[in-house]
Motif scaffolding. Structure first.
Motif, PDB file in Angstrom:
ATOM      1  N   LYS A  50       2.202  12.070 -25.447  1.00 38.15           N
ATOM      2  CA  LYS A  50       1.760  10.879 -24.719  1.00 38.15           C
ATOM      3  C   LYS A  50       0.686  11.186 -23.684  1.00 38.15           C
ATOM      4  CE  LYS A  50       6.015   8.188 -25.161  1.00 38.15           C
ATOM      5  NZ  LYS A  50       7.153   7.575 -24.437  1.00 38.15           N
ATOM      6  N   ASP A 108       5.993   1.178 -28.768  1.00 33.99           N
ATOM      7  CA  ASP A 108       5.708   2.193 -29.800  1.00 33.99           C
ATOM      8  C   ASP A 108       6.607   2.066 -31.019  1.00 33.99           C
ATOM      9  OD1 ASP A 108       3.623   3.433 -28.449  1.00 33.99           O
ATOM     10  OD2 ASP A 108       4.983   4.699 -27.288  1.00 33.99           O
ATOM     11  N   GLU A 111      -3.465   5.967 -27.443  1.00 35.35           N
ATOM     12  CA  GLU A 111      -4.313   5.932 -28.629  1.00 35.35           C
ATOM     13  C   GLU A 111      -5.435   4.898 -28.507  1.00 35.35           C
ATOM     14  OE1 GLU A 111      -0.570   7.709 -31.075  1.00 35.35           O
ATOM     15  OE2 GLU A 111      -1.065   5.582 -31.311  1.00 35.35           O
ATOM     16  N   TYR A 163       2.541   5.691 -26.432  1.00 31.45           N
ATOM     17  CA  TYR A 163       1.583   6.251 -27.382  1.00 31.45           C
ATOM     18  C   TYR A 163       0.465   5.259 -27.674  1.00 31.45           C
ATOM     19  CZ  TYR A 163       4.555  10.262 -28.583  1.00 31.45           C
ATOM     20  OH  TYR A 163       5.282  11.417 -28.545  1.00 31.45           O
TER      21      TYR A 163
END
Length: 606
Positions: free
Chosen positions: A247, A594, A257, A253
């Motif tokens: 992370k 997530d 991202e 996440y």
């Protein structure tokens, strides 16, 4: 969907490494988790419904020693998420333990036959037939390896299976239609559904092919066909760093991202496009690679389908006939497929079952196939004639973000290469597009630095529904914006071609249904007309547009601004704003961002 892992080594650290592997695979399923550990006697099984943290609580009391074990994190297909349905599954004697990813299509028949012979089942899963079949073969005098091979022959469907038994110190595994990779390290070996499972321990991997059977012992491994013929598979070095799959200080996440997109896009573009000269250099596709192509068909699912829609638009605009199909519907499509057809499978993981099925149909029809994927060594990359890698790096969050952006840019470059091969030299339009791609990573960073998406998400958190509209190349962006919003916020969201709003959906528009309208600088007058129709019904308007688009701003309650760019590139920028909107909306509602309910990262069943 579902993640499996196995570990064998000389020391007693199996439990710790299996748990690490399962945590790294939790994006593949999080309904339940379990491990089976072998140390001297039969496999000792520990499993619990729910997230891996519950399994860790169970193991915190008495952690069994052992160098050999298998583990599983589940995305439910047969039977609800319960302790009984969690893997590993065992036979009547407890001598055999199995983990499985996929679907055994003939399990009803097999289960009925086994039950008629006295076998008792403890779960609702299709997987449980496997250890019972092995049990029968062992009772007939077969070795564990022979029993495993005979059992696999009886299965229909898709699967990756790993097995351990009381009788020896080895892992037996195979795959058919579901991913399985072997990790090789000093003094230990791993088997898993995906590389991140064991990336903390080794970067050396072997990608197994369908039909491979691997027997792994503490000091060696052997790969063979189901008939026992030895085969060689090369060892590859994974270039990801373990920290890439962490992370990195972000709360989720998905947020990490989203913020990795400038880097991911630079990786996608590196060495492939020159905005100054207008040249495209795709490493495996020199000029002339696609001269014989008469038509292009994209096959994909979910987010990748939306990227495919964008790709087809690029090609059609370049004079090459192109269509995009939902991979699950491709088998019944009447569209012509022959040796002059290029079928492009767009799949982040390279393991999406529906997309692989569509590509195999295309291969059988004589078409040329090409995989656009993020995973080197994936099934799609190996089975297709060609592969173009998007280079986005590992993506753990179930909701795809950076891979969509990298897919769109990769497809833009691919479309440029194909169009030039089929129709001739580059146009001024294409040179302008490539120049805009050069600026894209920096412009995405601008959005990440200054977005007001969090404020807008808070403003509309109590709405009844959320509508997303766009035209042309950003119609797929509207679809993707709605998909992202619904899958992580659990709120009702729909995407429409802007002109279709008045052909039915307008009946749902109220002051409690905000409209998110994407503007690119092309056909904006018509989209603005559709916005005015919704505005007249009292709907709040949130425009996604460049900040100097004054007329749009006059009719919008809020604007999610994007830098000025080429219309074909604007969709990527607009999508980043919509990703942030979805993230903050879900975060305000306290959703498990997530790991959204009922969903998994890689869908490996049809």
């Amino acid at each position: 969907m579902c993640g499996i892992i196995a570990r064998i080594g000389d020391d007693d650290s199996a439990v710790d490494e299996l748990i690490t592997g399962l945590e790294n695979l939790e994006y593949r399923g999080y309904d339940s988790a379990g491990v089976a550990i072998k140390n001297g006697g039969g496999p000792e099984v520990f499993k619990r419904q729910g997230k891996i943290s519950r399994l860790k609580d169970v193991l915190a009391g008495e952690v069994p020693d052992g160098g050999l074990g298998i583990g599983h994190t589940r995305w439910s297909t047969h039977g609800p998420p319960t302790d009984e349905n969690a893997h590993p599954h065992t036979d009547c004697t407890g001598e055999v333990a199995v983990v499985h990813n996929g679907i055994i299509e003939n399990y009803d028949e097999l289960r009925s036959e086994l039950a008629s012979r006295g076998h008792e089942f403890e779960s609702d899963t299709d997987t449980e037939v496997i250890p019972h079949l092995v049990e029968e073969e062992l009772a007939r005098g077969a070795s564990p390896e022979l029993a495993f091979r005979r059992t696999i022959r009886k299965l229909s469907g898709s699967y990756a299976v790993a097995m351990i038994t009381e009788r020896d110190h080895a892992v037996y595994a195979t795959r058919r239609g579901s991913p399985l990779v072997l990790g090789v390290s000093d003094g230990e070996y791993f088997l898993a559904s995906d590389v991140p499972a064991f990336l903390d321990f080794t970067e050396e991997v072997i990608y197994l092919d369908d039909g491979d059977v691997v027997v792994v012992r503490s000091d060696d491994y052997e790969i063979s066909t189901l008939d026992g013929q030895t085969v060689e598979r090369s060892v590859s070095t994974v270039e990801w760093d373990p920290e890439d799959a962490g992370k990195g200080g972000y709360d989720h996440y998905m947020l990490k991202e989203i913020h990795e997109q400038p880097t991911a896009l630079r990786q996608t573009l590196r060495g492939r496009a020159d905005g100054t000269t207008g040249e495209v250099h795709l490493e495996d596709f020199p000029a002339g690679s696609f001269e014989q192509v008469e038509r292009v068909q994209f096959v994909a699912c979910g987010t990748s389908y939306h990227a495919g829609l964008v790709g087809a638009g690029f090609l059609s605009g370049g004079g090459v006939p192109a269509q995009t199909f939902l991979a699950s519907e491709y088998a019944t499509s009447p569209a012509p497929v022959d040796e002059d057809t290029l079928v492009v499978g767009v799949t982040q993981s390279g393991e999406t079952a529906d997309t692989l099925s569509a590509l195999r149909k295309a291969n059988a029809s004589g078409a040329r196939t090409l995989a656009v994927t993020n995973v080197v060594g994936s099934t799609a990359a190996r089975e297709c004639d060609d592969a173009l890698f998007i280079r986005a790096g590992p993506e753990i969050g179930v909701a795809a973000t950076k891979t969509f952006s990298s897919q769109v840019v990769s497809l833009s470059l691919l479309a440029e290469r194909i169009a030039r091969d089929v129709t001739g030299s580059p146009t001024e339009e294409s040179r302008e597009r490539l120049a805009a791609l050069d600026e894209l990573p920096g412009q995405v960073q601008q959005i990440l630095d200054y977005s007001n998406a969090q404020k807008i998400a808070k403003q509309y958190r109590d709405s009844d529904a959320y509508f997303f509209i766009g035209r042309g190349t950003v119609f797929p962006v509207a679809l993707e914006g709605a998909l992202k919003f619904k899958e992580i916020s659990y709120e009702h969201a729909e995407g429409f071609a802007a002109g279709e709003l008045k052909h039915g959906p307008l009946a749902l528009v109220t002051p409690k249904t905000p409209i998110f309208a994407v503007f690119t600088g092309e056909n904006d007058e018509k989209t603005l007309g559709n916005v005015k129709e919704a505005e007249a019904r009292g709907a709040p308007i949130v425009a996604v547009a460049s900040e100097d688009h004054e007329e749009v701003a006059q009719h919008a309650d809020h604007v999610l601004t994007i830098p000025e760019t080429h219309p074909d590139v604007a969709g990527v920028l607009a999508n980043v704003q919509l990703q942030l909107l979805s993230y903050h909306a879900a975060d305000l509602l306290g959703r498990p961002i997530d790991k959204p309910r009922n969903l998994a990262k890689s869908v490996t069943v049809e």
